[in-house]
Design an enzyme around this catalytic site. Structure first.
Site, PDB file in Angstrom:
ATOM      1  N   LYS A  78       0.846  -1.200   0.000  1.00  0.00           N
ATOM      2  CA  LYS A  78       0.000   0.000   0.000  1.00  0.00           C
ATOM      3  C   LYS A  78       0.877   1.244   0.000  1.00  0.00           C
ATOM      4  O   LYS A  78       1.896   1.285   0.703  1.00  0.00           O
ATOM      5  CB  LYS A  78      -0.913  -0.020   1.233  1.00  0.00           C
ATOM      6  CG  LYS A  78      -1.933   1.112   1.287  1.00  0.00           C
ATOM      7  CD  LYS A  78      -2.830   1.023   2.526  1.00  0.00           C
ATOM      8  CE  LYS A  78      -3.924   2.075   2.516  1.00  0.00           C
ATOM      9  NZ  LYS A  78      -4.801   2.002   3.699  1.00  0.00           N
ATOM     10  N   SER A 158      -9.860   2.124   2.649  1.00  0.00           N
ATOM     11  CA  SER A 158      -8.959   2.855   1.791  1.00  0.00           C
ATOM     12  C   SER A 158      -7.934   1.985   1.075  1.00  0.00           C
ATOM     13  O   SER A 158      -7.324   2.442   0.116  1.00  0.00           O
ATOM     14  CB  SER A 158      -8.208   3.895   2.619  1.00  0.00           C
ATOM     15  OG  SER A 158      -7.380   3.254   3.577  1.00  0.00           O
ATOM     16  N   SER A 182     -10.248  -0.094   6.912  1.00  0.00           N
ATOM     17  CA  SER A 182      -9.638  -0.024   5.580  1.00  0.00           C
ATOM     18  C   SER A 182      -8.938  -1.275   5.085  1.00  0.00           C
ATOM     19  O   SER A 182      -8.531  -1.319   3.926  1.00  0.00           O
ATOM     20  CB  SER A 182      -8.649   1.134   5.522  1.00  0.00           C
ATOM     21  OG  SER A 182      -9.347   2.324   5.287  1.00  0.00           O
TER      22      SER A 182
HETATM   23  N1  GLN Z   1     -13.410   4.606   5.968  1.00  0.00           N
HETATM   24  C1  GLN Z   1     -12.856   5.056   7.188  1.00  0.00           C
HETATM   25  C2  GLN Z   1     -12.418   6.494   7.049  1.00  0.00           C
HETATM   26  O1  GLN Z   1     -12.652   7.038   6.029  1.00  0.00           O
HETATM   27  C3  GLN Z   1     -11.705   4.178   7.616  1.00  0.00           C
HETATM   28  C4  GLN Z   1     -10.491   4.409   6.813  1.00  0.00           C
HETATM   29  C5  GLN Z   1      -9.326   3.577   7.283  1.00  0.00           C
HETATM   30  O2  GLN Z   1      -9.493   2.579   7.967  1.00  0.00           O
HETATM   31  N2  GLN Z   1      -8.142   4.046   6.936  1.00  0.00           N
HETATM   32  O3  GLN Z   1     -11.860   7.072   7.907  1.00  0.00           O
END
Ligand code: GLN
Length: 494
Positions: A78, A158, A182
């Site tokens: 990532k 994400s 995410s």
């Molecule tokens: N979707 C959540 C957010 O937008 C979690 C994102 C994540 O786990 N990095 O914050």
């Protein structure tokens, strides 16, 4: 085996050791698959030359009988993990030219274990999102499409690039990070396995920070065994991260097939939410039946503060983000705007140009909830709720060993479907954020599909540092679900 890209991580490891395939052959096949998958936009940066050099070294080690645990296995990383000498963007324009002078501990652990780096995967900007649509490098497309429509679907977020790359077989496995879901949410909607370890299990050193008290790295893989294998290599206590914890890292693979007989599996009633598609509840009920049939004891539990988890998360995470992202000022870090007439103007222009809309929204929310006069009303109350949410789990674990819940409130949705309504986007994490607030380990495992053939996941949540039991329960679900469907490779013809 029709192509080396069909191997699982553990399968490729065993084939390399048995000299049925070489690391160079394996790596060339994956470099080809990464290129063929370009229409998915899963990679921000491809590193084929580095991959070839690493594979050569791996073959030499294997020939000498000196193979390390992940020797010669091609992975995707990532783009939130700093990789020395390889651009690391966090999906943001503000870091579009950032080439780190150091390596994150997790990726260093992987290279030290012999893994091969294929490239850096696309992601929501600074890991803020659930669909990969906030990336400055464009959206990622889910390899899966509905049986009844050719609409392009999101891969979740994400860690959407990592999820798409694993699902499209463009890598053996990938790393992700999970602050509120995410790893698990994209894994669920892309039909792969994603594990968020206990907070402190993996070092956060060299991972671009979003919300430091919630961020945790973890594996995204084709099956549960691969998650066990990859987590073992990623995890370590690290003097460079004072929140990493010195708990021995067991051989997670060893216990995997032990089954769930006698295991007490808690079913939290608050995870039955209004408005979720009936398929989600049906899959959950099926999961409960599988566990029962394999000899687990099913126990009803209550996590009474669950309904406060999303609002709590959307105070705590933006608060920490607004502080962490203050460093991108265009002077020491990040994109520098041209034509500023003084220092304040430089900050404002650089940040306005460098950050996308969702990141700006989070910074504004975070700054607001931390501001004098509002701090007590929002931030302090959210911290209190966080304690109550964590305590819910402590109480539940007096009665059970793991919890079983849905992973997401629905399958992959169409690109653009939720971008105009941030709250509907935030709701994707309703089943995952509680776990980050409590710092616990949890996995999403493919368990079934919608009537249209889109994958759905179940989530197993464990006690702190008990990833071994989480993996064991997930393996039992994997066996019962026998989810073997694959996406049609439409992107290859594009
Ligand atoms: N979707 C959540 C957010 O937008 C979690 C994102 C994540 O786990 N990095 O914050």
């Amino acid at each position: 085996m029709s192509s080396p890209t069909d191997f699982t991580l553990a399968g490729a490891r065993d084939a390399l050791r048995a000299k049925e395939v070489s690391a160079v052959e394996l790596t060339e096949a994956f470099i080809g698959a990464v290129e063929a998958a370009r229409p998915l936009n899963a990679f921000v940066t491809e590193t084929p030359d580095r991959a070839r050099a690493m594979a050569k070294e791996s073959d030499a080690r294997i020939a000498k009988g000196e193979a390390r645990p992940l020797e010669g296995l091609p992975l995707a990383i990532k783009d939130l993990f700093c990789t020395k000498g390889v651009r690391t963007t966090a999906g943001s324009n503000i870091l579009s030219n950032f080439v780190p002078p150091y390596e994150s501990t997790v990726s260093q652990n992987l290279w030290d274990a012999g893994a091969v780096m294929l490239g850096k995967t696309n992601m929501d900007e600074f890991a803020m999102g659930s669909s990969n649509e906030t990336s400055a490098f464009g959206p990622v497309f889910n390899p899966w499409r509905s049986r009844t429509s050719n609409a392009k679907l999101v891969p979740g977020g994400s860690s959407g690039g990592s999820a798409a790359a694993v699902a499209a077989q463009a890598c053996l496995a990938a790393t992700g990070t999970d602050t509120g879901g995410s790893i698990r949410q994209p894994a669920a909607v892309a039909g792969i396995v994603g594990l968020k370890p206990t907070y402190g299990r993996c070092s956060r050193y060299g991972i671009v920070a979003f919300a430091s008290s919630l961020d945790q790295a973890g594996p995204m893989t084709r099956n549960v065994r691969d998650a066990a294998l990859l987590l073992r290599a990623m995890a370590s206590v690290d003097p460079k991260d004072s929140t990493s914890v010195d708990v021995p890292v067991p051989d997670y693979e060893a216990d995997l097939e032990r089954g769930v007989k006698g295991l007490r599996i808690g079913i939290p009633k608050e995870y039955r939410i209004d408005g979720a598609p009936p398929e989600i509840d049906a899959l959950w009920a099926e999961g409960v039946a599988w566990m029962k049939a394999q000899g687990a004891e099913i126990i009803d539990v209550s996590l009474p503060h669950t309904k406060y988890a999303l609002p709590t998360y959307y105070i705590v995470a933006p608060a920490e983000a607004s502080s962490n992202l203050a460093r991108y000022d265009g002077v020491r870090f990040g994109h520098r705007a041209k034509g500023a007439h003084d220092i304040a103007d430089l900050y404002e222009k650089s940040r306005a140009e460098g950050f996308g809309r969702e990141v700006q929204r989070r910074i504004l929310i975070g700054t607001y909830v931390l501001s004098s006069g509002y701090y007590d009303a929002y931030y302090i109350r959210a911290q209190k709720l966080r304690s109550l949410i964590a305590d819910d789990f402590t109480q539940a674990y007096k009665k059970c060993d793991v919890l079983l819940t849905p992973a997401t409130p629905g399958p992959a949705f169409a690109v653009g479907a939720k971008t105009a309504d941030p709250v509907s986007m935030y709701l994707n994490d309703v089943f995952t954020v509680t776990v980050n607030l409590a710092g616990l380990p949890a996995i999403s495992v493919p368990a079934g599909a919608t009537a249209d053939g889109l994958p759905l996941g179940l989530q197993v949540i464990g006690k702190a540092f008990d990833e071994a039991t989480v993996l064991r329960a997930a393996r039992a679900i994997e066996v019962a679900a026998n989810f073997t469907a694959r996406p049609q490779p439409w992107w290859r013809a594009a």
